[in-house]
Write a protein that holds these residues in place. Structure first.
Motif, PDB file in Angstrom:
ATOM      1  N   PRO A  29       0.804  -1.233   0.000  1.00  6.63           N
ATOM      2  CA  PRO A  29       0.000   0.000   0.000  1.00  6.63           C
ATOM      3  C   PRO A  29       0.834   1.278   0.000  1.00  6.63           C
ATOM      4  O   PRO A  29       0.464   2.242  -0.650  1.00  6.63           O
ATOM      5  CB  PRO A  29      -0.835  -0.124   1.275  1.00  6.63           C
ATOM      6  N   ALA A  30       1.965   1.285   0.684  1.00 13.89           N
ATOM      7  CA  ALA A  30       2.807   2.489   0.717  1.00 13.89           C
ATOM      8  C   ALA A  30       3.334   2.828  -0.672  1.00 13.89           C
ATOM      9  O   ALA A  30       3.418   4.000  -1.045  1.00 13.89           O
ATOM     10  CB  ALA A  30       3.970   2.295   1.693  1.00 13.89           C
ATOM     11  N   GLU A  31       3.676   1.809  -1.462  1.00 16.50           N
ATOM     12  CA  GLU A  31       4.153   2.064  -2.826  1.00 16.50           C
ATOM     13  C   GLU A  31       3.028   2.581  -3.714  1.00 16.50           C
ATOM     14  O   GLU A  31       3.226   3.481  -4.526  1.00 16.50           O
ATOM     15  CB  GLU A  31       4.743   0.796  -3.438  1.00 16.50           C
ATOM     16  N   ILE A  32       1.839   2.015  -3.552  1.00 15.56           N
ATOM     17  CA  ILE A  32       0.674   2.489  -4.316  1.00 15.56           C
ATOM     18  C   ILE A  32       0.414   3.954  -3.997  1.00 15.56           C
ATOM     19  O   ILE A  32       0.218   4.771  -4.897  1.00 15.56           O
ATOM     20  CB  ILE A  32      -0.562   1.634  -4.000  1.00 15.56           C
ATOM     21  N   ARG A  33       0.419   4.290  -2.728  1.00 12.27           N
ATOM     22  CA  ARG A  33       0.169   5.681  -2.324  1.00 12.27           C
ATOM     23  C   ARG A  33       1.225   6.617  -2.896  1.00 12.27           C
ATOM     24  O   ARG A  33       0.904   7.679  -3.427  1.00 12.27           O
ATOM     25  CB  ARG A  33       0.129   5.772  -0.808  1.00 12.27           C
ATOM     26  N   ARG A  34       2.493   6.215  -2.799  1.00 18.99           N
ATOM     27  CA  ARG A  34       3.587   7.051  -3.321  1.00 18.99           C
ATOM     28  C   ARG A  34       3.426   7.255  -4.833  1.00 18.99           C
ATOM     29  O   ARG A  34       3.588   8.357  -5.338  1.00 18.99           O
ATOM     30  CB  ARG A  34       4.928   6.401  -2.986  1.00 18.99           C
ATOM     31  N   TYR A  35       3.076   6.197  -5.546  1.00 16.58           N
ATOM     32  CA  TYR A  35       2.867   6.262  -6.998  1.00 16.58           C
ATOM     33  C   TYR A  35       1.780   7.273  -7.332  1.00 16.58           C
ATOM     34  O   TYR A  35       1.960   8.154  -8.172  1.00 16.58           O
ATOM     35  CB  TYR A  35       2.497   4.862  -7.497  1.00 16.58           C
ATOM     36  N   ALA A  79      -3.848  -0.168 -12.891  1.00 15.05           N
ATOM     37  CA  ALA A  79      -4.872  -0.743 -12.011  1.00 15.05           C
ATOM     38  C   ALA A  79      -4.224  -1.426 -10.819  1.00 15.05           C
ATOM     39  O   ALA A  79      -4.716  -1.327  -9.693  1.00 15.05           O
ATOM     40  CB  ALA A  79      -5.743  -1.721 -12.787  1.00 15.05           C
ATOM     41  N   ALA A  80      -3.104  -2.081 -11.053  1.00 17.88           N
ATOM     42  CA  ALA A  80      -2.398  -2.747  -9.957  1.00 17.88           C
ATOM     43  C   ALA A  80      -1.844  -1.755  -8.948  1.00 17.88           C
ATOM     44  O   ALA A  80      -1.605  -2.103  -7.798  1.00 17.88           O
ATOM     45  CB  ALA A  80      -1.258  -3.600 -10.519  1.00 17.88           C
ATOM     46  N   GLU A  85      -9.070   3.092  -7.875  1.00 19.53           N
ATOM     47  CA  GLU A  85      -9.511   3.589  -6.579  1.00 19.53           C
ATOM     48  C   GLU A  85      -9.325   5.097  -6.464  1.00 19.53           C
ATOM     49  O   GLU A  85     -10.089   5.784  -5.807  1.00 19.53           O
ATOM     50  CB  GLU A  85      -8.762   2.879  -5.446  1.00 19.53           C
ATOM     51  N   ALA A  86      -8.300   5.617  -7.124  1.00 26.36           N
ATOM     52  CA  ALA A  86      -8.045   7.054  -7.069  1.00 26.36           C
ATOM     53  C   ALA A  86      -9.085   7.836  -7.853  1.00 26.36           C
ATOM     54  O   ALA A  86      -9.500   8.918  -7.448  1.00 26.36           O
ATOM     55  CB  ALA A  86      -6.647   7.362  -7.608  1.00 26.36           C
ATOM     56  N   PHE A  87      -9.525   7.297  -9.000  1.00 21.21           N
ATOM     57  CA  PHE A  87     -10.471   7.997  -9.853  1.00 21.21           C
ATOM     58  C   PHE A  87     -11.898   7.509  -9.715  1.00 21.21           C
ATOM     59  O   PHE A  87     -12.820   8.141 -10.200  1.00 21.21           O
ATOM     60  CB  PHE A  87     -10.058   7.864 -11.329  1.00 21.21           C
ATOM     61  N   THR A 101     -12.527  14.413 -11.206  1.00 21.01           N
ATOM     62  CA  THR A 101     -13.057  13.953  -9.941  1.00 21.01           C
ATOM     63  C   THR A 101     -14.054  12.851 -10.231  1.00 21.01           C
ATOM     64  O   THR A 101     -14.703  12.846 -11.267  1.00 21.01           O
ATOM     65  CB  THR A 101     -13.747  15.111  -9.164  1.00 21.01           C
ATOM     66  N   SER A 102     -14.132  11.908  -9.336  1.00 23.01           N
ATOM     67  CA  SER A 102     -15.033  10.783  -9.541  1.00 23.01           C
ATOM     68  C   SER A 102     -16.462  11.226  -9.316  1.00 23.01           C
ATOM     69  O   SER A 102     -16.755  12.039  -8.447  1.00 23.01           O
ATOM     70  CB  SER A 102     -14.696   9.670  -8.554  1.00 23.01           C
TER      71      SER A 102
END
Length: 106
Positions: A29-35, A79-80, A85-87, A101-102
């Motif tokens: 999760p930390a890598e996803i957030r940083r990305y 997606a990975a 989830e962001a959009f 914005t979603s």
């Protein structure tokens, strides 16, 4: 006829092989957030050609539904890394010239 059947069988097998994705290791999760947090910074730091390349790594397809709405389909890699989830998983609405914005209720 035998050559045609052989060629079709080979093409069918190649298609099946192409559709099978290599199981990816879970992304922390930390890598996803940083990305996701760095996407705006990366976008601002590069020129038009690199922006095109970045967009191609993020979006497999964008269906424009009008001046302010679009449906985005992320690439497998994006997606990975949490792009849906962001959009959101449905339509997005344009916000000015630079963001979305979603429209999905959360």
């Amino acid at each position: 006829m035998a050559a045609l059947e052989e060629a079709m069988a080979r093409l069918d097998e190649e298609e099946r092989a192409a559709r099978v994705s290599v199981p990816a290791e879970p992304i922390p999760p930390a890598e996803i957030r940083r990305y996701l947090e760095h996407l705006p910074e990366w976008w601002a730091a590069v020129g038009p050609e690199d922006r095109k390349a970045l967009a191609e790594t993020l979006f497999a397809r964008i269906r424009v539904l009008g001046m302010r709405r679009a449906i985005i389909e992320p690439t497998f890699e994006a997606a990975a890394r949490g792009l849906p989830e962001a959009f959101g998983l449905d339509e997005v609405e344009m916000v000015g010239a630079r963001g979305v914005t979603s429209t999905v209720a959360t």
